[in-house]
Every structure is written in C-alpha cells, then in structure tokens.
Design a protein around this motif. Structure first.
Motif, PDB file in Angstrom:
ATOM      1  N   ARG A 321     124.571  49.104  71.473  1.00  0.00           N
ATOM      2  CA  ARG A 321     123.227  48.541  71.602  1.00  0.00           C
ATOM      3  C   ARG A 321     123.350  47.028  71.525  1.00  0.00           C
ATOM      4  N   ASP A 323     122.179  43.403  70.472  1.00  0.00           N
ATOM      5  CA  ASP A 323     121.400  42.701  69.445  1.00  0.00           C
ATOM      6  C   ASP A 323     121.015  41.332  70.006  1.00  0.00           C
ATOM      7  N   TRP A 329     126.979  42.995  70.816  1.00  0.00           N
ATOM      8  CA  TRP A 329     126.855  44.445  70.911  1.00  0.00           C
ATOM      9  C   TRP A 329     127.356  45.061  69.614  1.00  0.00           C
TER      10      TRP A 329
END
Length: 410
Positions: A321, A323, A329
């Motif tokens: 994901r 940030d 990541w």
C-alpha cells in the motif's frame, strides 16, 4: 362757575378746535382708515400687505420649499445610513448569526470565537503557538459533543458541581493543591484569585462563559468514562510488523515472502528488506493491536474468507500500500494472533475514542442538530481568531531558506 363759563374756558384752552370746529369734525368722522377691514385684529401695514397676507405668503413659501427639504433629509439619511449599515454588517450582525444548534440550545458565531479564543489562550499560556488550521470545524464539533454530553448526562447519572469546576479552573491556571490544608489556605486562595483575575483580563471573555465551557467539557469526560466501561479490557489481538520499501514492485514482495517462509526471524527480514531509517531501532515492530485500532486495516488483519481462513495468513506480507504522507510503500505482516489478550493503555484510549465516536453518531439521530459550516463563517471566525492571537502562528520556511551559507575556499 356756570356751564357757559366752563365751556368758554375749554374753548380757550383748545384754540384750534374753537377756530375750525367743522374741519375737526370732518377729520374724526369722514376720513377712512387705509386698508382697514372689519374683523382684522391688526391694521399694521408693511409694504402694502397686512399681517394676514404675510402669514399666508410665508405658509405658501413653506409649502413650496418642503419637497426640497424632504429630498435633502433623505439624502442626508442615506449618507449616514451607509457607515451605520457597514458597522452593523461587520461588527453587530456576524457575531449574532447562528453557527450551531443542539435541540433548543443555540451557539452563535461569537460563541464559537469565544470557545476558540479560550483554547487559544490555553495554548499560549504553555508558550505554544495556536494552530488555526481546522480550528473552526474542531470547535463546532467539540461544542456539539459537549452539549450532547450535557443533555445526555441525566440518563447516565452524570453530575458536575461548581466546586469541581473551580478545581478544574485552578488546575488550568497552574494551581494544584496537594493537600486539603493547602487548598484551604488563604495564600493559596489569594494566588488562585489573582491568577484568575489576570486570566479573565487577558482572555477578554466573561467568566461565566468559559466556566460553562469547562463544565460541559467535564460532562463529556465523564460520559467518556461511561463509554470506556463498556469496552472489554481483554480482546483478540494481532502482533503486527511493517516493512517499508521505496518502491512497490512485485519482486520485493516475493523476496520478503521467500525469507519469511524459510523461517527467518521477522526482525531479521525487516532489517534486511526495510528502507525505513528507523528499522534498526524497532525492526518494524508495530506492537499488538486489537480490532478497531486501525479501521482501514481491520478487515485485512482480522477478516476471514468464505472457508473460515484468514484473509492475511500468518507470516505473509500483504499487498503493498502506498503511504502518501511518507511517500513510500509498506507491507503489513501478522506475526502472531491471540484470541484473548489484555489491551494496553494506549490502545485502550484509542478504542475509547472510537467508542465515543460511535456513541455520538448513534445519539445524533435522536437530536435536532444544525451546524453552519461554509466559507463565510470560516473566513470570519479565522479573522477574529487571528486578531486576538498573542503568539503569532509559525510561518513555514521554504526548503533551504534557513540553511547556513556554505564556506567557500580553504
């Protein structure tokens, strides 16, 4: 003396009358008085006009000039109305406009400014610049929740006495009595009273106003204790790690997963693969987390699929994901799961805050609520707050602007 002698003596004293009796009689009877009319009270003549005619002319002149006088008055009133209207528009009407309503209790823009100013002074007493930012939204939200807590208090047996408000105000001013004797001493009372008087002068708000702010905030605090009592102290939790990468390519995830499946300790995997500058300090350990601490990850960390298996298996990196705040990541990894573990204090406070949010969201359905939040009130409130700031808010400095000049040459 005989009547004839008396008449003769009279004629002797008025020779003109005796000499021309007929002429004298004509002037008394036959000569008319100029411009005399029966019924007039005055026979004064000025320029060939009687007083009645002059009064009539004056009245006619007033009638003719009356429209001009009215126009002049209207223009004068209009000129005076402009600054008066501007004054009311800028200083009288805005503070009285509605900003928040909870049932029958209303808060105006002025009330919101007073609330922000109160918290502003609290920050400045600590030497911390007050961040305006989202102060308007935060103030409206806090005022609404405080009022909801106040109106819900009887249902939960919550009370706040005037003495408790006094103690809270004393602590806000920096006075905390250790013993009862100290609190009852005259010196302590005098010091508190002097600090209170100076605070009222500095804040510019009536004492009854900010005491009401303090009182209703205490109702909210005690309602928070009621909500906290409904949260279990022992819950299912996961032990979570995070590995940070500057890119989220597929090969990085495969390398992390390969090391984890080989049985390499997760601290070693984090130290070998994480680009986090703090990895050598915490090895990516994010601690134990119960359900509800990170709502955006709850489904991933605690969720089960249709077969009852964990969506994120143990010691398996999640999909990366991004940030946005840190511009990197991250991969989440669950190292261990316990069905019953005591929640630490920090996590419990976070769960209580989440419980309060859920509680207020449910209770709002039972109240008549109205909140005004638009650009007009935002600009006006922030302008008032800036005017009353004692410590200026920090201004961001462009990157490199504060750097010291480098020395050139040997």
């Amino acid at each position: 003396m005989s009547p004839e002698d008396s008449k003769d003596s009279t004629e002797d004293r008025n020779p003109e009358n005796s000499e021309n009796p007929e002429q004298n009689q004509a002037s008394d009877v036959g000569t008319p008085i100029p411009d005399y009319q029966a019924g007039q009270r005055s026979i004064t003549v000025r320029g060939g006009k009687t007083r009645r005619q002059m009064v009539a002319d004056k009245h006619q002149l007033q009638v003719k000039t009356r429209p001009f006088i009215m126009v002049a008055l209207v223009v004068l009133i209009g000129l005076l109305a402009i600054p008066v209207y501007a004054y009311f528009q800028n200083y009288v009407f805005p503070p009285r406009e509605l900003a928040l309503r909870v049932e029958d209790t209303e808060y105006t823009r002025g009330d919101v400014v007073n609330f922000i100013r109160f918290n502003q002074r609290m920050s400045e007493n600590l030497g911390v610049p007050f961040e305006i930012g989202n102060s308007l939204f935060d103030a409206l939200q806090t005022l609404q929740e405080n009022e909801l807590a106040f109106q819900l208090a009887p249902q939960h047996g919550i009370t706040v006495s005037a003495e408790e408000v006094d103690e809270r105000l004393s602590s806000i001013l920096g006075f905390v009595a250790v013993t009862v004797a100290e609190r009852e001493s005259q010196e302590y009372k005098d010091n508190v009273e002097e600090a209170r008087r100076q605070f009222i002068h500095r804040i510019g708000i009536d004492e009854a106003v900010f005491r009401d702010f303090i009182r209703k905030s205490m109702f909210k605090e005690r309602l928070r204790d009621v909500v906290a009592d409904t949260i279990p102290r022992v819950q299912a939790q996961v032990h979570m790690y995070e590995i940070v990468k500057l890119d989220g390519d597929f090969e990085s995830r495969l390398a992390i997963e390969r090391d984890l499946k080989s049985g390499t300790p997760i601290e070693t995997v984090a130290a070998n693969h994480s680009d986090d500058p703090n990895v050598r300090r915490d090895f990516g350990d994010r601690g134990w987390a119960p359900f509800g601490i990170s709502p955006e990850f709850d489904a991933l960390l605690f969720g089960l699929d249709g077969d009852g298996n964990r969506i994120l298996p143990i010691r398996t990196p999640s999909t990366p994901r991004f940030d946005e705040e840190n511009n990197w990541w991250s991969y989440l990894i669950v190292e261990e799961v316990q069905d019953a573990r005591e929640v630490d204090e920090e996590s419990f406070e976070a769960l209580t805050t989440r419980g309060m949010t859920i509680f207020f969201n449910e209770e709002r359905k039972n109240f008549d609520l109205h909140m005004v939040l638009d650009s007009a009130i935002f600009d006006w409130v922030n302008a008032q707050v800036r005017l009353s700031a004692l410590i200026p808010s920090p201004t961001p400095i462009p990157f490199g602007a504060g750097a010291l000049p480098q020395q050139v040459g040997p």
